[in-house]
Motif scaffolding. Structure first.
Motif, PDB file in Angstrom:
ATOM      1  N   MET A   1       0.828  -1.185   0.000  1.00  0.00           N
ATOM      2  CA  MET A   1       0.000   0.000   0.000  1.00  0.00           C
ATOM      3  C   MET A   1       0.876   1.253   0.000  1.00  0.00           C
ATOM      4  O   MET A   1       0.551   2.216  -0.654  1.00  0.00           O
ATOM      5  N   LEU A   2       1.963   1.219   0.745  1.00  0.00           N
ATOM      6  CA  LEU A   2       2.871   2.356   0.804  1.00  0.00           C
ATOM      7  C   LEU A   2       3.508   2.623  -0.564  1.00  0.00           C
ATOM      8  O   LEU A   2       3.635   3.779  -0.981  1.00  0.00           O
ATOM      9  N   ALA A   5       1.014   4.383  -2.802  1.00  0.00           N
ATOM     10  CA  ALA A   5       0.868   5.783  -2.403  1.00  0.00           C
ATOM     11  C   ALA A   5       2.047   6.615  -2.903  1.00  0.00           C
ATOM     12  O   ALA A   5       1.865   7.736  -3.395  1.00  0.00           O
ATOM     13  N   ILE A   6       3.252   6.092  -2.823  1.00  0.00           N
ATOM     14  CA  ILE A   6       4.440   6.807  -3.296  1.00  0.00           C
ATOM     15  C   ILE A   6       4.389   6.970  -4.811  1.00  0.00           C
ATOM     16  O   ILE A   6       4.677   8.044  -5.351  1.00  0.00           O
TER      17      ILE A   6
END
Length: 103
Positions: A1-2, A5-6
């Motif tokens: 998920m990170l 997002a990035i």
């Protein structure tokens, strides 16, 4: 998920993958317009992609005609995806004075 997002945040600055053929520094390739009699490697050209059914494209025709008559401005080349007969009809209807080619 990170990671997602990035990547989403980075894509706001510029596309992650740019598939566009036309970029600063890229030279025009003749194969992009196989049927065109124009040599786009010499001189300056203002290339315009138009649609027969687009009302905004039709609004641009008088301006493009004016630009094409000015010696200090680039030559206008209109590109439209149409059959030769449709292209000729469009040029007659809209009183097109600049060069057109079909793709």
């Amino acid at each position: 998920m990170l990671i997602i997002a990035i990547m989403a945040w980075k894509s706001q600055e510029k596309p992650l993958i740019d598939f566009s053929r036309l970029k600063i520094g890229n030279h025009w390739k003749n194969r992009w317009l196989k049927n065109s009699p124009h040599n786009l490697h010499k001189g300056s050209h203002f290339v315009v992609f138009l649609s027969r059914d687009c009302p905004y494209c039709k609004l641009w025709i008088p301006f493009l005609n004016m630009v094409n008559t000015q010696k200090y401005l680039p030559q206008v080349l209109g590109i439209m995806s149409a059959k030769n007969e449709d292209l000729d009809e469009f040029k007659a209807e809209q009183m097109v004075r600049c060069s057109f080619t079909n793709k």
